[in-house]
Scaffold this motif. Sequence first.
Motif, short mmCIF file in Angstrom:
data_model
loop_
_atom_site.label_atom_id
_atom_site.label_comp_id
_atom_site.label_asym_id
_atom_site.label_seq_id
_atom_site.Cartn_x
_atom_site.Cartn_y
_atom_site.Cartn_z
N UNK A 113 0.83 -1.20 0.00
CA UNK A 113 0.00 0.00 0.00
C UNK A 113 0.87 1.25 0.00
N UNK A 114 0.30 2.32 -0.55
CA UNK A 114 0.93 3.63 -0.48
C UNK A 114 0.55 4.26 0.86
N UNK A 115 1.56 4.63 1.64
CA UNK A 115 1.32 5.13 2.99
C UNK A 115 1.77 6.57 3.12
N UNK A 116 1.01 7.35 3.89
CA UNK A 116 1.47 8.64 4.40
C UNK A 116 1.51 8.49 5.91
N UNK A 117 2.70 8.55 6.48
CA UNK A 117 2.92 8.32 7.91
C UNK A 117 2.80 9.64 8.65
N UNK A 118 2.04 9.64 9.75
CA UNK A 118 1.89 10.84 10.58
C UNK A 118 2.50 10.58 11.95
N UNK A 119 3.46 11.41 12.33
CA UNK A 119 4.12 11.27 13.63
C UNK A 119 5.06 12.43 13.84
N UNK A 120 5.50 12.60 15.09
CA UNK A 120 6.36 13.75 15.39
C UNK A 120 7.58 13.40 16.24
#
Length: 308
Positions: free
Chosen positions: A1-8
């Motif tokens: 899958x194409x992922x956009x990862x959100x985190x800081x």
Amino acid sequence: MRLVFAGTPDVALPSLDALIASRHEVVAVVTRPDAPAGRGRRLAPSPVAERAAAAGIEVLKPARPRDPEFLERLAAIAPDCCPVVAYGALVPRAALDIPRAGWVNLHFSLLPAWRGAAPVQHAVLAGDEVTGASTFLLEEGLDTGPVFGLVTETVRPTDTSGDLLDRLSRSGAGLLAATLDAIEDGTAAPTPQPADGVSLAPKLTVEDARLDWSQPAFAVDRRARACTPAPGPWTTFRGERLRLGPVRPLPDAPALAPGELAVDRAGARVGTATVPVQLDQVQPAGKRAMAAADWARGTRPEPGERLG
């Protein structure tokens, strides 16, 4: 899958690394805007932004996830799924609806226990013997979505929240990767959270981290460990704030009045409502952290002098 990862923060890095190494494609990351850091308080990118940039991954830093420019860019990227680990901002419905498989959050508790910003700190503060991590489908409610999977972790008697979070961030990274594999394979079966067993874990403030020496030693110990490393346990001495590290109950030590400070060759001890506790490290205002025994010998407390 194409992922956009959100985190800081740093705690999100094991998950980002695991997904970069997985069969999925991390095409972009979403992180909080650059923030002041260090003694110079210069703007610096988040740990996730730095790791993504080093890997040649596009970095998005919206001031608010509802900003039209961000929503347009996210829609143009067209991710299949957006995994989330400690992003630090609420994701609006307009963003939740973009990926076909939704946003999958890795949360560091066994949901529905400890919903909120500080689940690990509250698990330590409450004296939980077992905690864990959960993956769930992100909704607009506070950590309320259906759960994909869980991993458990024993809370050790001397664990600080930092120790426990470090272990959970690593075991949770494997859980998150496995959850995304299952979603792609069509085998994921998210389960609604039960109505019973809900507990909340709001962010601990600096005032929450103040140690109360009139409490039993076990409660002082838990609060000190829960607030290490942040926001940092503290007390006062001679009218000034004194930052502390974890403490250690001493069931066989001579009794002291709550807050009473005693110093000898064995170190520095403080009285509680039950048995004394041993101080490990202290940091006076404007100074470096140091061994509590060294600090106490330097300050030369008077007999019966107290902390707090």
